[in-house]
Design a protein around this motif. Structure first.
Motif, PDB file in Angstrom:
ATOM      1  N   ALA A 218       0.842  -1.188   0.000  1.00  0.00           N
ATOM      2  CA  ALA A 218       0.000   0.000   0.000  1.00  0.00           C
ATOM      3  C   ALA A 218       0.880   1.241   0.000  1.00  0.00           C
ATOM      4  CB  ALA A 218      -0.911  -0.009   1.227  1.00  0.00           C
ATOM      5  N   TYR A 324      -6.862   2.253  -7.606  1.00  0.00           N
ATOM      6  CA  TYR A 324      -7.180   1.613  -6.330  1.00  0.00           C
ATOM      7  C   TYR A 324      -6.419   2.266  -5.172  1.00  0.00           C
ATOM      8  CZ  TYR A 324      -9.640  -2.248  -8.676  1.00  0.00           C
ATOM      9  OH  TYR A 324     -10.524  -3.005  -9.405  1.00  0.00           O
ATOM     10  N   ASP A 328     -11.052   5.055  -1.365  1.00  0.00           N
ATOM     11  CA  ASP A 328     -11.501   4.733  -0.010  1.00  0.00           C
ATOM     12  C   ASP A 328     -12.297   3.437  -0.034  1.00  0.00           C
ATOM     13  OD1 ASP A 328     -10.765   7.183   1.712  1.00  0.00           O
ATOM     14  OD2 ASP A 328     -11.749   8.097  -0.029  1.00  0.00           O
ATOM     15  N   VAL A 330     -13.550   0.155  -3.037  1.00  0.00           N
ATOM     16  CA  VAL A 330     -13.457  -0.395  -4.392  1.00  0.00           C
ATOM     17  C   VAL A 330     -14.640  -1.315  -4.658  1.00  0.00           C
ATOM     18  CG1 VAL A 330     -12.147  -1.932  -5.910  1.00  0.00           C
ATOM     19  CG2 VAL A 330     -10.943  -0.237  -4.514  1.00  0.00           C
ATOM     20  N   ALA A 347      -7.418  -5.108  -5.216  1.00  0.00           N
ATOM     21  CA  ALA A 347      -7.807  -4.145  -4.182  1.00  0.00           C
ATOM     22  C   ALA A 347      -7.261  -4.578  -2.822  1.00  0.00           C
ATOM     23  CB  ALA A 347      -9.323  -3.999  -4.126  1.00  0.00           C
ATOM     24  N   LYS A 352      -7.417  -2.305   0.467  1.00  0.00           N
ATOM     25  CA  LYS A 352      -8.657  -1.581   0.245  1.00  0.00           C
ATOM     26  C   LYS A 352      -9.853  -2.492   0.479  1.00  0.00           C
ATOM     27  CE  LYS A 352      -6.378   2.056  -1.041  1.00  0.00           C
ATOM     28  NZ  LYS A 352      -6.398   3.315  -0.282  1.00  0.00           N
ATOM     29  N   ARG A 399     -13.697   0.219   7.081  1.00  0.00           N
ATOM     30  CA  ARG A 399     -12.954   0.126   5.824  1.00  0.00           C
ATOM     31  C   ARG A 399     -11.536  -0.360   6.068  1.00  0.00           C
ATOM     32  NH1 ARG A 399     -14.879   5.439   4.984  1.00  0.00           N
ATOM     33  NH2 ARG A 399     -12.737   6.251   4.979  1.00  0.00           N
ATOM     34  N   GLU A 400     -10.887   0.180   7.061  1.00  0.00           N
ATOM     35  CA  GLU A 400      -9.503  -0.215   7.358  1.00  0.00           C
ATOM     36  C   GLU A 400      -9.437  -1.679   7.766  1.00  0.00           C
ATOM     37  OE1 GLU A 400      -5.753   1.059  10.263  1.00  0.00           O
ATOM     38  OE2 GLU A 400      -7.640   2.170  10.320  1.00  0.00           O
ATOM     39  N   GLY A 403      -9.891  -3.916   4.685  1.00  0.00           N
ATOM     40  CA  GLY A 403      -8.696  -3.886   3.855  1.00  0.00           C
ATOM     41  C   GLY A 403      -7.564  -4.712   4.436  1.00  0.00           C
TER      42      GLY A 403
END
Length: 430
Positions: A218, A324, A328, A330, A347, A352, A399-400, A403
């Protein structure tokens, strides 16, 4: 059988050649593309591989080419003296291939006519052939067998949709499969299926999925900011990337985008059609829904930042990971309609959160593992897509977490490249 096959292909060429000419004009590669498909090369095209042991890898299009990258890197490290040749059928796959540093030569795959294949083999002189995923070209495999060139199928997969058709044609498929030297399949189910299609069981190995061996990390905050400035994305704006989309999906995505904007989300959409030549038609569709789009290829000349309600259209090749990187969230296309999905792990590679639709039969095992790990989310249609995008965009922690879980899945399932190279090493030698 092969004489009949040649006859059918020759008749088909009356349609295929004009088709490739038209596509070549569109992509600016008319002369080289059609000549290479017929086995004609300029003297300078093959100069870089003369006198070397040639390992020929064939990957039909974008997905197969990207899947092959870990293996190509492994082959370059294991056989530094060899010439690596990568062939593709599609222009988009060829464009991706040209950006792979490990490759010595990128070619268009020849028409599978026996006289064309023989002409190509006389010039390229492959010592070893690797075919990525389930690409079964009868004359290509047959001529290789006649010339005692090993042919290995790697990252093999037999989808739910294609397996019944292969079973019906088992009498035709089996003699071709018997000419392969080895099969490296993604899962035990794929191995069982290709055996039932007629592949000799002693030639079949389960080596897992090369897509889990993608390398990358990342980008840091500074790199993300640089990319956002390059794409003209305003700081502080949430970015939703919808990648590898198809007709029928873009309309749903546009409706969801409008709905979220109406709800007050500070949101920008990056829309990347699977086939860049469709961008103009997609832009017209967006305009009909009151959305203004700007092509990525012209973003540097825009002179201002994009604002919520506008769309950045990904009309370039080889930039999906960049898109990507600034996302924030995908969404991966080919999954809201019955296409079969595209690679969701790209992703996850960049940590992500990824959302996809119900039609993931081309990535059945990957999507299952991603859901089980909590690294992805499946939706049934436009309503659920809107709910999922909304829920994730307002929750940075979720989200974190998603991912991170998707990225961990890659590490847990890595190793297909090493297993595949073991099979190749046993056949090709040091």
């Amino acid at each position: 059988m092969y004489l009949l096959y040649d006859l059918i292909l020759s008749l088909s060429a009356l349609v295929l050649v004009p088709y490739y000419l038209l596509r070549g004009v569109r992509h600016g590669k008319v002369r080289r593309g059609i000549r290479e498909r017929l086995g004609f090369y300029g003297p300078e095209r093959l100069a870089g591989i003369r006198g070397k042991r040639v390992i020929w890898v064939h990957a039909v299009s974008v997905g197969e080419t990207r899947a092959a990258i870990p293996l190509l890197k492994g082959l370059r490290q294991a056989y530094p003296e060899a010439a690596l040749v990568l062939s593709n059928v599609t222009e988009t796959g060829h464009a991706i291939a040209e950006g792979i540093r490990e490759i010595d030569l990128c070619l268009f795959f020849p028409f599978d006519l026996s006289w064309v294949v023989r002409r190509v083999f006389r010039q390229v002189r492959p010592a070893f052939i690797v075919i990525v995923e389930t690409e079964i070209w009868p004359n290509f495999v047959r001529v290789a067998r006649q010339q005692r060139i090993p042919v290995v199928l790697v990252n093999g997969r037999i989808s739910d949709r294609s397996f019944p058709r292969y079973r019906l044609a088992r009498g035709v498929v089996r003699p071709i499969l018997e000419m392969f030297t080895a099969f490296c399949m993604q899962t035990a189910l794929d191995a069982e299926r290709i055996a039932r299609m007629g592949a000799p069981e002693d030639k079949i190995r389960v080596t897992r999925n090369l897509k889990f061996d993608m390398k990358g990390s990342a980008p840091d905050a500074a790199e993300v900011q640089r990319l956002k400035e390059e794409f003209k994305l305003a700081a502080g704006t949430l970015v939703w990337v919808a990648g590898s989309t198809h007709s029928g999906e873009e309309e749903i995505i546009a409706e969801v985008y409008r709905r979220l904007l109406d709800e007050g989300l500070n949101l920008l959409l990056i829309l990347v059609p699977r086939h860049p030549e469709r961008c103009r038609a997609v832009a017209e569709m967006l305009a009909g829904k009151g959305l203004t789009s700007h092509a990525r290829s012209g973003s540097q000349a825009l002179g201002r930042e994009l604002v919520p309600g506008e769309v950045l259209m990904g009309d370039t090749l080889g930039e999906m990971l960049k898109f990507y990187a600034v996302a924030d969230l995908v969404f991966v296309g080919g999954s809201l309609i019955d296409v079969g999905g595209h690679n969701v792990l790209e992703a996850s590679l960049l940590k992500k959160p990824v959302v996809f639709g119900p039609y993931m039969h081309n990535f059945k095992e990957i999507s299952r593992l991603l859901l089980e790990s909590g690294g992805g989310m499946a939706v049934a249609g436009g309503g659920e897509l809107a709910d999922a995008v909304r829920r994730l965009l307002v929750n940075a922690e979720a989200r974190e977490r998603m991912g991170e879980r998707g990225n961990a899945l890659l590490s847990e399932n890595a190793g297909a490249t090493a297993e595949t190279l073991k099979v190749i090493d046993s056949l090709l030698g040091p």
